[in-house]
Write a protein that holds these residues in place. Sequence first.
Motif, mmCIF file in Angstrom:
data_model
loop_
_atom_site.group_PDB
_atom_site.id
_atom_site.type_symbol
_atom_site.label_atom_id
_atom_site.label_comp_id
_atom_site.label_asym_id
_atom_site.label_seq_id
_atom_site.Cartn_x
_atom_site.Cartn_y
_atom_site.Cartn_z
ATOM 1 N N TRP A 15 48.011 36.255 42.251
ATOM 2 C CA TRP A 15 47.159 36.575 41.104
ATOM 3 C C TRP A 15 47.787 37.636 40.213
ATOM 4 O O TRP A 15 47.529 37.668 39.019
ATOM 5 C CB TRP A 15 45.766 37.005 41.578
ATOM 6 N N GLN A 22 41.822 40.734 39.934
ATOM 7 C CA GLN A 22 41.569 40.548 41.364
ATOM 8 C C GLN A 22 40.300 41.229 41.834
ATOM 9 O O GLN A 22 39.487 40.639 42.530
ATOM 10 C CB GLN A 22 42.769 41.049 42.184
ATOM 11 N N GLU A 90 36.434 38.344 37.871
ATOM 12 C CA GLU A 90 37.378 38.163 38.977
ATOM 13 C C GLU A 90 37.900 36.731 39.008
ATOM 14 O O GLU A 90 37.146 35.769 38.905
ATOM 15 C CB GLU A 90 36.732 38.553 40.302
#
Length: 210
Positions: A15, A22, A90
């Motif tokens: 990521w 995150q 997220e």
Amino acid sequence: MSRRVVCLRHGQTLWNVEHRFQGHSDIPLDETGVAQAARAASLLAALRPTMIVSSDLQRAFDTASALGRLVGLSVSVDKDLRERGGGEWEGLTREEISAGWPREFADWEAPGGEVVTDVAERVSSSIRRWAERLEPDGLLVIASHGAAIRLGIAKLIGLPEELWPALGGLGNCSWSVLEEGRKGWRLMEHNAGTLPEPVQSDDSPEVTQD
């Protein structure tokens, strides 16, 4: 003799590479991140840490464990060392965030996420709590996350909130060093372990990653 704390950011994740927020999402280290953790461990082992504490998220715990194995220390876990919660953001890229929430993006305040003052308070309190367990010449290594570390340090050293943005982010597996002085904690090193390079984290829309 002074107690010292090394705040170590976790290694790279997929990521990070994809520029995704995150937050509390439990994303593991990628192959590069594992190698970064091993390199950081080999360097930090020379400081002879006496205690290691990690966020409960896997990317931080695995980074801490690389050092723990090398120096023969177990890794304690503290949920208060987690990254700033990103709420609805997220897993999204910065482009997706800016397109969907232009006003919130400008302020870097995620809907349903944590506010920076709450993150600063919980992380700085955790650092203080664990540092109090050190011997006078002890060294604590905290394995955490980019925004969490930056905000926790800013609060710990007493920076006014309006000056928090003056403290830059940390690259993957870079670290900052705090030392306890007569008048409180001092920042001795920041974003050490790498040459200057663009840093991306879950920290602000300007920085280019956690």
